[in-house]
Write a protein that holds these residues in place. Structure first.
Motif, PDB file in Angstrom:
ATOM      1  N   THR A 150      47.701 -12.275 -32.029  1.00 51.92           N
ATOM      2  CA  THR A 150      49.149 -12.419 -32.177  1.00 51.92           C
ATOM      3  C   THR A 150      49.760 -11.016 -32.159  1.00 51.92           C
ATOM      4  O   THR A 150      49.050 -10.018 -32.265  1.00 51.92           O
ATOM      5  CB  THR A 150      49.500 -13.100 -33.526  1.00 51.92           C
ATOM      6  N   SER A 182      51.652  -9.391 -34.374  1.00 54.64           N
ATOM      7  CA  SER A 182      51.470  -8.600 -35.603  1.00 54.64           C
ATOM      8  C   SER A 182      50.012  -8.174 -35.779  1.00 54.64           C
ATOM      9  O   SER A 182      49.743  -7.056 -36.219  1.00 54.64           O
ATOM     10  CB  SER A 182      51.944  -9.391 -36.822  1.00 54.64           C
ATOM     11  N   ASN A 183      49.088  -9.050 -35.424  1.00 56.86           N
ATOM     12  CA  ASN A 183      47.670  -8.688 -35.532  1.00 56.86           C
ATOM     13  C   ASN A 183      47.306  -7.561 -34.578  1.00 56.86           C
ATOM     14  O   ASN A 183      46.474  -6.715 -34.894  1.00 56.86           O
ATOM     15  CB  ASN A 183      46.770  -9.901 -35.265  1.00 56.86           C
TER      16      ASN A 183
END
Length: 148
Positions: A40, A42-43
């Motif tokens: 994702t 943010s990851n």
């Protein structure tokens, strides 16, 4: 399913890479063992920061291991073993024996870092590689002599 690797996984990829894997492999192996996270936005940012920190740490470790390799390249260890009449050893010299001989000379090397394709089974002088880091390998001279 796309995941970001948090560690080097053999035959899959290196830390920080985005790889496509089967959903079951990710769900049952990579994610529970914390070897990967879902890809994702943010990851990706978090893993990139971790990767930068890891690269700095690894560069420092590599330079330390290169210094150790320079010291190890000139080292000769002598191991005495019982041998028969035609210089055939009773038993063999293993990576543990080489690591113990290095420890006696104040080089604390893990036996798994000593690379022996097969144990030494005869008297003589042998060049034994020691993999200190994935990019740094030193060569130690091992002399196997007959026990008095």
């Amino acid at each position: 399913m796309e995941v970001i690797l948090r560690e080097d996984v053999e035959k899959l990829g290196n830390r920080g890479e985005v790889v496509k894997v089967a959903p079951g492999y990710a769900r049952n192996f990579l994610l529970p063992k914390k070897l990967a996270v879902a890809a994702t936005g943010s990851n990706k940012k978090i893993v990139e920061q971790e990767r930068q920190g890891h690269l700095r740490k690894e560069a420092k470790e590599k330079s330390e291991f290169e210094d150790l390799a320079k010291l190890l390249n000139g080292v000769t260890v002598t191991i005495s073993q019982k041998a028969g009449e035609n210089d055939q050893l009773f038993g063999s010299v293993t990576s543990k024996d080489v690591a113990d001989a290095l420890a006696a000379k104040n080089y604390m090397i893990d036996r798994r870092k000593v690379i022996l394709e097969e144990p030494i089974k005869s008297l003589g002088e042998f060049k034994v590689p020691v993999r200190l880091h994935k990019d740094v390998t030193a060569e130690v001279t091992v002399v196997v002599v007959k026990e008095a």
